[in-house]
Structure formats: C-alpha cells, structure tokens
Design an enzyme around this catalytic site. Sequence first.
Site, PDB file in Angstrom:
ATOM      1  N   HIS A  88       0.845  -1.204   0.000  1.00 19.07           N
ATOM      2  CA  HIS A  88       0.000   0.000   0.000  1.00 19.07           C
ATOM      3  C   HIS A  88       0.880   1.255   0.000  1.00 19.07           C
ATOM      4  CE1 HIS A  88      -3.711   2.257   1.349  1.00 19.07           C
ATOM      5  NE2 HIS A  88      -2.752   3.106   1.705  1.00 19.07           N
ATOM      6  N   GLU A  89       1.860   1.294   0.884  1.00 15.49           N
ATOM      7  CA  GLU A  89       2.735   2.467   0.973  1.00 15.49           C
ATOM      8  C   GLU A  89       3.627   2.611  -0.258  1.00 15.49           C
ATOM      9  OE1 GLU A  89       1.994   4.704   3.061  1.00 15.49           O
ATOM     10  OE2 GLU A  89       0.645   3.395   4.187  1.00 15.49           O
ATOM     11  N   HIS A 114       1.903   4.581  -2.851  1.00 16.62           N
ATOM     12  CA  HIS A 114       2.052   6.026  -2.597  1.00 16.62           C
ATOM     13  C   HIS A 114       3.441   6.517  -3.024  1.00 16.62           C
ATOM     14  CE1 HIS A 114      -1.757   6.035  -0.691  1.00 16.62           C
ATOM     15  NE2 HIS A 114      -1.365   5.536   0.469  1.00 16.62           N
TER      16      HIS A 114
END
Length: 177
Positions: free
Chosen positions: A91-92, A95
């Site tokens: 998920h990170e 980003h």
Amino acid sequence: ETRHTSEQSKCQASVTRVLQRNSLAKELFLRVNEYLVRNQRQPIEIVCSSCSDVEDSLRSAFGYFETPPGRIVICRNSIESEHHLRTVLAHELVHAYDSIVLGRNLSDCEELACSEVRAASFVDCSQALRLFRRFCVRDKAYSSTSCVCPNISREKFTEILHRCFESRPLEENHHRS
C-alpha cells in the site's frame, strides 16, 4: 533496549522477505528505485519504527510514506503478521510510486485521495469480488484520506474515485485532475 533492537531486527527481516516474495511490492520497489537512481537520487528507505510519537493523524496508521525524504515507515508495533506487513508495505509503495515516479503531490488532498484509491484498489481490496471491490475501495480510501484531509467532501471524493479507480498500479499516465 535489547527488546527494541530485537523487534527492529525482526521487522526489517520481514520487510526484506516481503520485498523478495511479494510480486507487487517487489515490482513497485524496483520501479521507484530505478527511477531514483536514474535521476541521481538516493534509493527509497524503508524503516521500522514504533510510531508511538507520531502526529495525531498518523497515530492509528500501520505505516506511512513520508516525503521528503522519500521513505516508508512501517509501524512495527501495529503490524499483526507478515501477511499484514505485506499489505501495508505494498500500500505504501503505491504512494511512493505515485509521488516519486508519477510526480504526484500527496500533500494535495485530491492527489492523496487518488493515490489512496489506487492503493486500496491494487492492494487492500484486490481480492474482493468485482461487485464489492468498488465499495471496498471507496470505504478504505475515503477513511485513509479523511484522516489527513478531514474537509474533503463525499461528493469530491466520489468524483476522484471514478477518475482513479481503473488506473493500473504501474501505469505511467493515469488520469490527472
């Protein structure tokens, strides 16, 4: 002190295993670092931290992407298993990819919301049935976005959801606002 060092070592070893074994995390990590090296910049750093002294908006986080300097912080005291770490790290990394490779300004609430939609779609909700995936993405991404941007309206978020939902995780040209 010894317990802290042991937890830190275990977390870093788990991060290394995830980057070796999870294809999406591995690909995102490689793409981000290839981009950074090509542009004479330092590779992205992934650190494990207790996250007990972070600002309120991040207090309930499992991890976060920080820019500058361009690093991912894994909140080791919040990670429940290696499977959970795999989800948080991937998920990170979405980003990080959006910020570093695609040049998104994640301090802008609309760009952050789009990145949250992409991360939820390709990581958090990727296993959801097609029928429920959009609802999963909407709820996860709105929740994550509203922690940092409490003033983003549901209407504005829905518009961003429609624009960013179908973009691929490693797509270079997904729709800009």
